[in-house]
Enzyme design. Structure first.
Site, PDB file in Angstrom:
ATOM      1  N   CYS A 148      -0.824   1.517  -5.357  1.00  0.00           N
ATOM      2  CA  CYS A 148      -0.818   3.048  -5.775  1.00  0.00           C
ATOM      3  C   CYS A 148      -0.093   4.389  -5.548  1.00  0.00           C
ATOM      4  O   CYS A 148       0.501   4.601  -5.194  1.00  0.00           O
ATOM      5  CB  CYS A 148      -2.552   3.450  -4.220  1.00  0.00           C
ATOM      6  N   HIS A 196       0.757  -0.824   0.251  1.00  0.00           N
ATOM      7  CA  HIS A 196       0.100  -0.247   0.168  1.00  0.00           C
ATOM      8  C   HIS A 196       1.050   1.274   0.184  1.00  0.00           C
ATOM      9  O   HIS A 196       1.929   1.644   0.972  1.00  0.00           O
ATOM     10  CB  HIS A 196      -0.794   0.070   1.462  1.00  0.00           C
TER      11      HIS A 196
END
Length: 373
Positions: free
Chosen positions: A228, A186
């Site tokens: 991301c 992440h």
């Protein structure tokens, strides 16, 4: 290169000092001597400049002698199963392409194979059809669980380990090494989370790469990250020979590909899935430019971006196996006698009479010839 430029400036300054002296000479023999001296200086300057030019302009592919891989999952918790599957999928791929375990550093932040929520104990899969078991008996995890930290990742890159650290935990690279670094987890704008408790930034990684360059620890680096806003991790990269590929751009998410109903969670991310799909379909000699064409927004639902500002080679001339495959150095002088013998016994060169007279020799030659070539 700055060193080459500074050297050239010094030589030009010396030339500029000498030439006016020549113009001021009156006697013919003096002018001739001055011209000869100037010519000698020019030759000397070119000769002395050659090493610097060679160092700055030599082909990185000619310097390439070995490949290494650093594969990092930074996520914990069962719902991040796909990040561990991403890492194990890349690990399996580079091993199949010939990089040995001794030249792979595998870092897994969590043990999903033995997780309490895993109904398929001691197994992991990257597809709902469960045809490929990723964990198996041959996976060598070098850093696991709480060992997967920003500090240990930096230690691996910079080779700054405590005394007694085993060779299996070291990235023993040199100036001929191409390094494939794959990270998944992440992230956000210019950072990637480790263990859901700390972060590594673009500046951190850029600084590590520059130190690696100064220490002669790489020839080229292919840095790929599936998270991301992935491409923002390359914002501060400035070291030569570094190629960076991200699964998404700023303000974009990266997405999972599909879930397994039995596991109750996603099993692989779109970026990793389509990289693997491309390599299975196109073969090991496909170029990085071809890979980028394959990683379309329709497939990823995000925008893959590659940063090549500090990479000298054209992407359509860079096979993926320059980073993801093995490198075998062969001295052709040693093979010359074998090649010569093979040519002499090439079945295509045997006369019809010899073929008819010695069919066993003919039959034996085919596998030997194929093995050599």
């Amino acid at each position: 290169e700055n060193g080459a430029c500074e050297h050239l400036v010094a030589q030009r300054q010396a030339w500029g000092t000498l030439w006016p002296l020549c113009g001021n000479m009156v006697r013919r023999h003096a002018r001739l001597s001055c011209v000869a001296a100037a010519a000698a200086l020019l030759v000397a300057s070119l000769v002395s400049l050659m090493p610097a030019l060679a160092a700055s302009g030599g082909s990185s592919r000619n310097r390439h002698t070995n490949n290494w891989a650093v594969i990092v999952d930074t996520s914990i918790f069962w719902f991040n199963y796909r990040h561990i599957a991403n890492s194990l999928s890349m690990y399996r791929t580079v091993r199949q392409l010939g990089i040995p375990d001794s030249q792979i550093i595998l870092m897994l932040a969590d043990d999903m194979a033995c997780h309490a929520s895993n109904p398929l104990k001691a197994q992991m899969f990257n597809n709902r059809n469960r045809q490929i078991e990723l964990y198996g008996d041959n996976v060598e995890v070098d850093y696991r669980g709480k060992e997967v930290t920003v500090e240990n990742f930096m230690r691996v890159l910079l080779d700054r380990h405590p005394p007694g650290t085993p060779a299996s935990k070291r990235l023993d690279t040199n100036e001929g090494s191409n390094i494939f670094i794959f990270m998944t987890g992440h992230g956000g704008d210019e950072f990637l989370k480790f263990q859901d408790s700390e972060e590594i930034s673009s500046q951190d990684i850029a600084g590590a790469f520059e130190q690696m360059r100064l220490k002669g620890r790489y020839n080229e680096i292919f840095f790929a990250v599936d998270t991301c806003q992935a491409s923002t991790l390359a914002k501060h990269f400035a070291s030569p020979g570094v190629l960076a590929l991200g699964s998404s751009v700023r303000n974009e998410n990266s997405y999972s590909h599909h879930a397994d109903d039995l596991l109750g969670t996603a099993v692989i991310d779109r970026f990793t899935y389509h990289v693997l799909d491309f390599m299975n379909a196109k073969g090991s000699q496909a170029s990085i430019a071809q890979l980028m064409s394959h990683l379309s927004r329709d497939r990823l639902h995000s925008t893959a971006r590659i940063e090549a500002d500090h990479f000298a080679r054209k992407l359509d001339e860079v096979p993926l196996t320059d980073f993801l495959g093995s490198v075998l150095q062969v001295d052709m002088r040693l093979l010359a006698p074998v090649v010569a013998a093979a040519r002499e016994t090439d079945p295509a060169r045997l006369t019809e009479s010899r073929r008819e007279a010695d069919p066993e020799l003919r039959a034996d030659l085919y596998p030997e010839y194929s093995a050599i070539f």
